[in-house]
Write an enzyme that holds these catalytic residues in place. Sequence first.
Site, mmCIF file in Angstrom:
data_model
loop_
_atom_site.group_PDB
_atom_site.id
_atom_site.type_symbol
_atom_site.label_atom_id
_atom_site.label_comp_id
_atom_site.label_asym_id
_atom_site.label_seq_id
_atom_site.Cartn_x
_atom_site.Cartn_y
_atom_site.Cartn_z
ATOM 1 N N TYR A 123 0.790 -1.237 0.000
ATOM 2 C CA TYR A 123 0.000 0.000 0.000
ATOM 3 C C TYR A 123 0.819 1.282 0.000
ATOM 4 O O TYR A 123 0.250 2.364 -0.137
ATOM 5 C CB TYR A 123 -0.976 -0.021 1.187
ATOM 6 C CG TYR A 123 -2.027 -1.085 1.013
ATOM 7 C CD1 TYR A 123 -3.133 -0.873 0.194
ATOM 8 C CD2 TYR A 123 -1.899 -2.327 1.616
ATOM 9 C CE1 TYR A 123 -4.080 -1.856 0.003
ATOM 10 C CE2 TYR A 123 -2.839 -3.324 1.437
ATOM 11 C CZ TYR A 123 -3.933 -3.086 0.619
ATOM 12 O OH TYR A 123 -4.879 -4.066 0.416
ATOM 13 N N PHE A 409 -10.013 -4.654 11.530
ATOM 14 C CA PHE A 409 -11.296 -4.469 10.862
ATOM 15 C C PHE A 409 -11.210 -5.000 9.420
ATOM 16 O O PHE A 409 -11.980 -4.697 8.587
ATOM 17 C CB PHE A 409 -11.715 -2.997 10.863
ATOM 18 C CG PHE A 409 -10.655 -2.028 10.371
ATOM 19 C CD1 PHE A 409 -10.533 -1.737 9.038
ATOM 20 C CD2 PHE A 409 -9.780 -1.425 11.267
ATOM 21 C CE1 PHE A 409 -9.573 -0.857 8.572
ATOM 22 C CE2 PHE A 409 -8.827 -0.532 10.836
ATOM 23 C CZ PHE A 409 -8.713 -0.239 9.473
#
Length: 409
Positions: A123, A409
């Site tokens: 990322y 999450f």
Amino acid sequence: MTTELRVLRPSEWDDWYRKLILAFGGVDESPEERELWDSLTEHERSIGVWDGEECVGTAGAFSFRLSVPGGAVVPAAGVTMVSVAATHRRRGVLTSMMRRQLDDVRKWGEPLAVLTASEPAIYGRFGYGAATLQLRAEIDTARVRLAVPEGTDDIRLRQVKPTDAGAECEAVYARLVAGRPGMLARRPGWERLPVLDAPADREGASPLQCVLAERGGEVVGYTLFRIKPSWDTAGPNGTVILQDLQALDPAGCAALWRFLFGIDLTSKLRMLNRPVDDPWQHLVSDIRRCNVRLRDSLHVRLVELGAALEARTYRTPVDVVMDVEDDFCPWNAGRWRLTGDAKGASCKRTEDDADLTLSVRELGAAYLGGISLSALAGAGRVREVRAGAVAEASGAFASDVAPWLPHGF
């Protein structure tokens, strides 16, 4: 390749999620976990890439609020459930989803995007910087002792069923969010995640257990944990597996740690996600027998640079011009003047000469105050133009409390 990228339709969730699981190895989750993520998915904020009738890419974005230095809780897109089918790698599927997603986040008016990375190398090219660390440890509780502070003996401990203590635990958690950068203000429904307890996921350990710490009838802390029994020729040597521990004051915190250290038939305490400044490290008799190690956790991306830097405060006064590179979100590129202190900040475009040059990735890494600009400069990732600018900015960005993401999450 002809593909279509579109917002996820509720009727497509099962297939979309099945392809996500397949991309992560294909091992089915428990029905309880699958049902939880189904209920938490925000379909209108989730996207998929489709090759004909086949889903070949997935990505979602939870609508979070993230604590930042100074105590503000800032809107942030929680990037999640990102996958690309093995048959469609290196064809631009991931880049197309990241492009659409960050454009959407900007449209939604959220200055930040955050994620936890399955592979941290992925990322950075999209502007995310690793901003928090998680501490892991396995403590030899048979040989390590605790020295607890005054007032610890005033704490009453009470064991309860985790599902019966949800309101008390959430109240403690909510009081702590603003005080530590990187924590998520849990929205309705998210209180189910910490007490998710599918039998198939226990890996030989007990069902989830909960102990509350109370003073004068008020809950001041809690811990969630499991016990994995084990015996050898010398006797019992079970392991306490810590899932969570939160407390409002040092005495409540120490009482819970003392309890975990002293559970019968155990000789190890294992933790996989604690803040790097966790207080127990200053209570133990021998830190070397705690096998401490670190790994990256929350990655931060500034989507609207000016708004993001204005949303937090700064530990010391700062007045610095930054020349920022951002190829993926070019609206952030250029020179910005950041002025601020512990009361607030302003970050505006400027034509003034730069004091520092860096990319948006470095700003993301430093944003929560846990990674110093000085360290990044030492690695050659921040360049000082005006003498003293790195030290000034680095001190201002720092946080007294280490940033920490308590759960994924």
